[in-house]
Write an enzyme that holds these catalytic residues in place. Sequence first.
Site, mmCIF file in Angstrom:
data_model
loop_
_atom_site.group_PDB
_atom_site.id
_atom_site.type_symbol
_atom_site.label_atom_id
_atom_site.label_comp_id
_atom_site.label_asym_id
_atom_site.label_seq_id
_atom_site.Cartn_x
_atom_site.Cartn_y
_atom_site.Cartn_z
ATOM 1 N N GLU A 108 0.829 -1.218 0.000
ATOM 2 C CA GLU A 108 0.000 0.000 0.000
ATOM 3 C C GLU A 108 0.856 1.259 0.000
ATOM 4 O OE1 GLU A 108 -2.855 0.078 -1.056
ATOM 5 O OE2 GLU A 108 -4.326 0.127 0.549
ATOM 6 N N THR A 112 -5.033 11.401 -5.523
ATOM 7 C CA THR A 112 -4.928 11.171 -4.077
ATOM 8 C C THR A 112 -4.350 12.402 -3.396
ATOM 9 O OG1 THR A 112 -4.476 8.883 -4.630
ATOM 10 C CG2 THR A 112 -4.117 9.500 -2.346
HETATM 11 P P1 ADP Z 1 -8.322 2.848 -4.728
HETATM 12 O O1 ADP Z 1 -8.568 4.334 -4.746
HETATM 13 O O2 ADP Z 1 -9.359 2.094 -5.485
HETATM 14 O O3 ADP Z 1 -8.162 2.357 -3.339
HETATM 15 P P2 ADP Z 1 -5.645 3.181 -4.935
HETATM 16 O O4 ADP Z 1 -5.643 4.673 -5.119
HETATM 17 O O5 ADP Z 1 -5.396 2.619 -3.585
HETATM 18 O O6 ADP Z 1 -7.005 2.602 -5.490
HETATM 19 O O7 ADP Z 1 -4.520 2.574 -5.855
HETATM 20 C C1 ADP Z 1 -4.349 2.933 -7.156
HETATM 21 C C2 ADP Z 1 -2.876 3.234 -7.451
HETATM 22 O O8 ADP Z 1 -2.019 2.130 -7.136
HETATM 23 C C3 ADP Z 1 -2.701 3.496 -8.921
HETATM 24 O O9 ADP Z 1 -1.770 4.541 -9.047
HETATM 25 C C4 ADP Z 1 -2.101 2.202 -9.455
HETATM 26 O O10 ADP Z 1 -1.297 2.393 -10.611
HETATM 27 C C5 ADP Z 1 -1.265 1.721 -8.297
HETATM 28 N N1 ADP Z 1 -1.092 0.249 -8.292
HETATM 29 C C6 ADP Z 1 0.060 -0.454 -8.325
HETATM 30 N N2 ADP Z 1 -0.163 -1.775 -8.330
HETATM 31 C C7 ADP Z 1 -1.504 -1.944 -8.298
HETATM 32 C C8 ADP Z 1 -2.336 -3.090 -8.286
HETATM 33 N N3 ADP Z 1 -1.857 -4.333 -8.315
HETATM 34 N N4 ADP Z 1 -3.677 -2.874 -8.228
HETATM 35 C C9 ADP Z 1 -4.185 -1.616 -8.208
HETATM 36 N N5 ADP Z 1 -3.449 -0.498 -8.223
HETATM 37 C C10 ADP Z 1 -2.103 -0.652 -8.268
#
Ligand code: ADP
Length: 306
Positions: free
Chosen positions: A128, A181
């Site tokens: 994360e 973000t």
């Molecule tokens: P969400 O808002 O749905 O929680 P996040 O903001 O936590 O999604 O994560 C998205 C970011 O993480 C993007 O920049 C994406 O490129 C990066 N990332 C890297 N590896 C992954 C993965 N396996 N799955 C999803 N996002 C990923």
Amino acid sequence: MDEIRVFSPATVSNVACGFDILGFPLESVGDEMVVRKTKEKGIVITKIEGFDLPFDINKNVASVSAMALLDVAKPDFGFEIEIYKKIKPGSGIGSSGASATSSVYAINELLGRPFNKLQLTEFAMKGELISSNSEHADNIAPALFGGFTMVKSLNPLEVLQLPTLKDLFVVIIHPQIEIKTSESRGILPKMVSLSDATKQISDLGGLVHALHTSDYELLKKSLKDHLVEKHRSKLIPYFDELKSKSIAAGAIGCSISGSGPSVFALAKGKQMAINIELIFNSIFSKSNIDFTTYVSKISSDGVTTI
Ligand code: ADP
């Protein structure tokens, strides 16, 4: 066992009254992942379907969290990972958290479960970290533990599993707009007022008590965000209408999922959830913004072997 296929749920974090500490997983929305033992040591990502994400093991959260586990477990073999991504990255329903979780869960299973859920959460947090620049566990702890989950402390890591009411359904609308973000973090004030903090403590206490006593009325009174929603909701079109109309129709609560742009509502029973989904649909149908809606039961299991 040399190979495993796992389901890793989408998660709603913050849940109105628990900014950065509360979350729950969805039963029927999530990613799949296949993990296979290899003779070669280390991690390799061999397939990514669904969305365009990095194969570089230092940039994909799935491999980063897996490598954190391997650094401790030190097996004399390795693993290859296939990611079947269904949760759109950046949607606010734990896309990166689902990948960070499923790789460590799957490898732990293939190794004969040397680690407990708290240790798996620590490894997944390393994944994360690269997606959001902050170590947080409010998506991965619910995905690993299942049900309403509270991250009581990050250092040392303490996770509390709260009861989950059996008739509780969640409705989610994901408007396909991009909110960085950095923008959704940057819009938050550094200080909050004492009266807002007091109200928030009271509502979080109310939610915990409501879950323990199956009190839907108290849950409804407690699902309030006094700290974050008023700032972040400005970034989400039609937020006020989604909230007021879903609550008027009987939703238990409605707020922003994670840092948005997804918005969630909680409902008692599937029919009420479907009614709220129709309301969400009709509000966004009049816009020119693409959107997706989901209805799901809250999962009491979290990540599971398929
Ligand atoms: P969400 O808002 O749905 O929680 P996040 O903001 O936590 O999604 O994560 C998205 C970011 O993480 C993007 O920049 C994406 O490129 C990066 N990332 C890297 N590896 C992954 C993965 N396996 N799955 C999803 N996002 C990923």
